[in-house]
Design a protein around this motif. Sequence first.
Motif, PDB file in Angstrom:
ATOM      1  N   GLU B 184      40.052  52.075  47.428  1.00 51.31           N
ATOM      2  CA  GLU B 184      40.248  51.953  48.853  1.00 51.31           C
ATOM      3  C   GLU B 184      39.169  52.398  49.594  1.00 51.31           C
ATOM      4  N   ALA B 185      37.841  52.359  48.963  1.00 52.27           N
ATOM      5  CA  ALA B 185      36.819  52.838  49.714  1.00 52.27           C
ATOM      6  C   ALA B 185      36.500  51.902  50.915  1.00 52.27           C
ATOM      7  N   GLU B 186      35.774  52.494  51.960  1.00 55.46           N
ATOM      8  CA  GLU B 186      35.656  51.598  53.221  1.00 55.46           C
ATOM      9  C   GLU B 186      34.512  50.767  52.960  1.00 55.46           C
ATOM     10  N   GLY B 187      34.745  49.592  53.177  1.00 50.88           N
ATOM     11  CA  GLY B 187      33.774  48.443  53.133  1.00 50.88           C
ATOM     12  C   GLY B 187      33.872  47.601  51.817  1.00 50.88           C
ATOM     13  N   ILE B 188      35.021  47.813  51.270  1.00 57.36           N
ATOM     14  CA  ILE B 188      35.119  47.273  49.980  1.00 57.36           C
ATOM     15  C   ILE B 188      36.627  46.141  50.293  1.00 57.36           C
ATOM     16  N   SER B 189      36.432  44.918  49.837  1.00 54.29           N
ATOM     17  CA  SER B 189      37.580  44.282  49.886  1.00 54.29           C
ATOM     18  C   SER B 189      37.745  43.441  48.594  1.00 54.29           C
ATOM     19  N   VAL B 190      39.005  43.360  48.184  1.00 58.22           N
ATOM     20  CA  VAL B 190      39.486  42.871  46.840  1.00 58.22           C
ATOM     21  C   VAL B 190      40.325  41.822  46.986  1.00 58.22           C
ATOM     22  N   SER B 191      39.965  40.661  46.642  1.00 56.89           N
ATOM     23  CA  SER B 191      41.021  39.639  46.646  1.00 56.89           C
ATOM     24  C   SER B 191      41.287  39.072  45.413  1.00 56.89           C
ATOM     25  N   PRO B 192      42.902  39.336  45.133  1.00 54.93           N
ATOM     26  CA  PRO B 192      43.188  38.929  43.764  1.00 54.93           C
ATOM     27  C   PRO B 192      43.380  37.428  43.380  1.00 54.93           C
ATOM     28  N   GLN B 193      43.073  37.248  42.036  1.00 51.05           N
ATOM     29  CA  GLN B 193      43.302  35.848  41.690  1.00 51.05           C
ATOM     30  C   GLN B 193      43.964  35.918  40.302  1.00 51.05           C
ATOM     31  N   LYS B 194      44.416  34.616  40.163  1.00 50.99           N
ATOM     32  CA  LYS B 194      44.913  34.519  38.665  1.00 50.99           C
ATOM     33  C   LYS B 194      44.077  33.858  37.658  1.00 50.99           C
ATOM     34  N   GLY B 195      43.809  34.697  36.466  1.00 46.69           N
ATOM     35  CA  GLY B 195      42.965  33.700  35.561  1.00 46.69           C
ATOM     36  C   GLY B 195      43.926  32.723  35.017  1.00 46.69           C
ATOM     37  N   TYR B 196      43.387  31.432  34.268  1.00 43.83           N
ATOM     38  CA  TYR B 196      44.213  30.519  33.810  1.00 43.83           C
ATOM     39  C   TYR B 196      44.845  30.922  32.508  1.00 43.83           C
ATOM     40  N   ASP B 197      44.464  31.945  31.970  1.00 34.22           N
ATOM     41  CA  ASP B 197      44.934  32.756  30.734  1.00 34.22           C
ATOM     42  C   ASP B 197      45.911  33.733  30.916  1.00 34.22           C
ATOM     43  N   GLY B 198      46.209  33.787  32.395  1.00 41.72           N
ATOM     44  CA  GLY B 198      47.404  34.782  32.858  1.00 41.72           C
ATOM     45  C   GLY B 198      46.791  36.104  33.143  1.00 41.72           C
ATOM     46  N   VAL B 199      45.412  36.409  32.781  1.00 38.61           N
ATOM     47  CA  VAL B 199      44.964  37.572  33.172  1.00 38.61           C
ATOM     48  C   VAL B 199      44.647  37.695  34.580  1.00 38.61           C
ATOM     49  N   PRO B 200      44.919  38.878  35.351  1.00 40.49           N
ATOM     50  CA  PRO B 200      44.515  39.018  36.641  1.00 40.49           C
ATOM     51  C   PRO B 200      43.268  39.250  36.777  1.00 40.49           C
ATOM     52  N   LEU B 201      42.834  38.586  37.751  1.00 40.22           N
ATOM     53  CA  LEU B 201      41.141  38.727  38.047  1.00 40.22           C
ATOM     54  C   LEU B 201      41.034  39.180  39.477  1.00 40.22           C
ATOM     55  N   ALA B 202      40.005  39.453  40.006  1.00 44.05           N
ATOM     56  CA  ALA B 202      39.573  39.705  41.441  1.00 44.05           C
ATOM     57  C   ALA B 202      38.418  39.234  41.867  1.00 44.05           C
ATOM     58  N   GLU B 203      37.983  38.887  42.981  1.00 46.10           N
ATOM     59  CA  GLU B 203      36.651  38.959  43.853  1.00 46.10           C
ATOM     60  C   GLU B 203      36.669  40.138  44.544  1.00 46.10           C
ATOM     61  N   VAL B 204      35.262  40.921  44.414  1.00 42.44           N
ATOM     62  CA  VAL B 204      35.375  41.996  45.047  1.00 42.44           C
ATOM     63  C   VAL B 204      34.004  41.868  45.886  1.00 42.44           C
ATOM     64  N   THR B 205      34.136  42.225  47.336  1.00 44.11           N
ATOM     65  CA  THR B 205      32.991  42.261  48.220  1.00 44.11           C
ATOM     66  C   THR B 205      32.797  43.676  48.535  1.00 44.11           C
ATOM     67  N   LEU B 206      31.425  43.925  48.439  1.00 49.26           N
ATOM     68  CA  LEU B 206      31.253  45.277  49.247  1.00 49.26           C
ATOM     69  C   LEU B 206      30.141  45.240  50.021  1.00 49.26           C
ATOM     70  N   GLU B 207      30.706  45.729  51.349  1.00 48.26           N
ATOM     71  CA  GLU B 207      29.656  45.668  52.464  1.00 48.26           C
ATOM     72  C   GLU B 207      29.421  47.037  52.968  1.00 48.26           C
ATOM     73  N   GLY B 208      28.100  47.317  52.526  1.00 50.98           N
ATOM     74  CA  GLY B 208      27.742  48.737  52.905  1.00 50.98           C
ATOM     75  C   GLY B 208      28.658  49.877  52.440  1.00 50.98           C
ATOM     76  N   VAL B 209      29.170  49.759  51.095  1.00 48.19           N
ATOM     77  CA  VAL B 209      30.148  50.870  50.694  1.00 48.19           C
ATOM     78  C   VAL B 209      29.305  52.223  50.339  1.00 48.19           C
ATOM     79  N   SER B 210      29.581  53.112  50.846  1.00 48.80           N
ATOM     80  CA  SER B 210      28.961  54.530  50.628  1.00 48.80           C
ATOM     81  C   SER B 210      29.452  55.080  49.608  1.00 48.80           C
ATOM     82  N   VAL B 211      28.517  55.456  48.656  1.00 49.60           N
ATOM     83  CA  VAL B 211      28.794  56.384  47.138  1.00 49.60           C
ATOM     84  C   VAL B 211      28.119  57.438  47.257  1.00 49.60           C
TER      85      VAL B 211
END
Lengths: 393, 375
Positions: B184-211
């Motif tokens: 839930e960090a600020e600047g992170i966006s996670v978009s869920p996808q489904k793998g053709y094998d049934g395993v869930p995947l995601a694309e993750v974008t980090l825009e200036g995420v502070s650590v």
Amino acid sequence: MDLNFSVEDVAFREEVRTFLASSLPDYLCAKMIKRLHLTKDETVHWQRILNARGWATPSWPVDCGGQSWSPSQRYIFQEEMALAHAPETQPFNVNMIGPILAKFGTDEQKAKFLRSTANLDIWWCQGFSEPGAGSDLASLKTSAVRDGNHYLINGQKIWTTQAQNADWMFALVRTDSSGRKQEGISFLLIDMTTHGITVRPIETIDGGHDANEVFFDDVRVPTANLIGEEGKGWTYAKHLLGNERSGIARIGLSKERLKQLRSLEHELSASGQLDERETVGLKRKLAEVEVQLRALELTQLRVVSADAHGANAGAAASILKIKGTELQQRMTELVLELAGPEGLALAVDDHTDGSGGWQNPAAQFYFTMRKVSIFGGSNEIQKNIIAKTMLGL
Amino acid sequence: MDFELSEEQRLLKDSVDRLIAKEYRFERRLDFLRRSEGWSRQTWQGFAEMGLLALPFAEEHGGFGSGGVETMLVMEAFGRGLVVEPYLSTVILAGGTIRHSGASGRMAETVERIIAGEHLMALAHNEKGGPRHSLEPQTRAKRSGACWTLTGSKIAVLHGATADELVVSATTDTGSALFLVPAEAEGISVSPQKGYDGVPLAEVTLEGVSVQTEFVLCEPGMGEKVLAHVIAEANAALCAEAVGIMGDVFDTTCEYLLTRTQFGVPIGSFQALQHQAADMLIELELSRSMAILAALSIDSEPPVRERNVSAAKAQIGRSGRLIGQRAIQLHGAIGITEEYKVGHSFKRLTAIDAMFGNADWHIDAIVEAGGLYTA
């Protein structure tokens, strides 16, 4: 689970290595490296050296001149023999008739044959295949008709390896045609000097003469030369199948050939005989072969380990035979590819001279090795066996 | 040289095999796939209760300190069941980065929560646009004071959308590093996808995420080494999973050959089909040998480890393709239906080859290493 050999096994490997380093004659080693055929005398010479050490017939029962080696020691021995370029022992004597005599022979037969078989004082050939009985071996027709205390043999054997050099033949013959074809077969020992035997050479595509036709025309064989019971020959012959599984994939041989391929690759690319494009392609092919060899090696070791634990390894022998022969053949293809146009010319010297380069024997070796997926139960027969094991059909 | 399992390993194998056979029947898996998360948290708790999530972690962190063979046994069972729960992502991948970063006591609590089944993690490493297998990501991390700022985008993040925390690989001015980033960090966006094998995947974008620096899991310059080790372990685990799948596919195919009749006989009586099935068994056994090699190699020194794992992944990529394709062919049309398991197994085998280097890539890796058998 542990891929490392035990301390005892490592010590054993060292013992074998030391022995081979000091006992294998240089001239034999040189011929083996060049893939040249050995003469009968050369094979005999080496087997007698091994036999003097007690190592010509390690898989035989101890009281018949064998060694009480574990499956992993048997594996190590074969691997070290191949890596040292030592010739193999005469297979018909050592792997076939020896174990049959030891298990099914009479005391008289054992006394008469075992020692001389181990020492290669007598050279055995195998009389199994016939013109009409190849994969369907049980349909063999060479007949043995009882005549007092003799059998009268008539018929023909074919593909008989080294029959021209053989003193004796162990043969499957038909003593009964009335029942199931497997049931009328008997296992007979035949003196090759007996009147009525004719050996005719078969020239093969590698230019060699290993195979023969053997004709039997009223050949008289004493009934004392029958192994076991009349009509049980098929059972005895089947005993040989999958009997010795620790070396079936011939890992050592393939490892040694891989080494040769690697050194040829280095030599040819360093000298500029292969350009960069060819070198890249070759390296990929070699890596593919290496992966297959490693997979086969580990599968062989799993079988050795299972044997040591008394487990049943199912269709393992067939799997090892198929992949082992495919790999051996693949390596001869690659050596020939590497030889390129230099490999086109036939070797001017005959098989006994090691003075030529590696390129000329490459083709002969490639042609020769086509047989390995055919003999000893073709790879298709092996697949039938696998299918039967898994489907029971 | 011995291939027997120890008594403890045999017990582990028996219990995981039983669990999967009982709890992970194909119909249940189909049900899991239809859920919004695409897997079962209840099953995950079952894994936790059995101690499976604790296996590879150090004993001082509450784990069992098990090795490659134990992971192999679990993954093979998971392969048979086509398990879609986040074991690879949480325990092997993200968990692996924790284990191999030499993370101090601070991570003990995280590990405890992973082991309890309460904390899910994912490794965000794959990217598009750059060299596919690079251990130096295009995602950048810039330091200012006590803070790092991450910018970049990640693809094919296994179980990325349900992870509570991500391990993000990024390149700094002094080499690759790994960062812990809460989902839930600020600047992170996670978009869920489904793998053709049934395993869930995601694309993750980090825009200036502070650590904060305390959330640097693996210091700059150490990232490549840790990632290489973790990826080797993941490949060894995938090899074992593939062997489980291949074994299941092989058994199913044999059963089908015996029960399906055409022309008045079981089709398994036809030699053309028998020989294809024999080829499948051969490939299965060779693959099993190589999965064992990979499992036994993951704690070896890097050159040996990388070579052996590459050899295993190459073998299993090739064998998986052959077995998957043959299985479908021998089943005929039923093999390409969604309601039949073999097609799902085929898809997972296909995905396994595509992950962390396919067969060709690993062959080239062996070439680069100067060969598999070295003097």
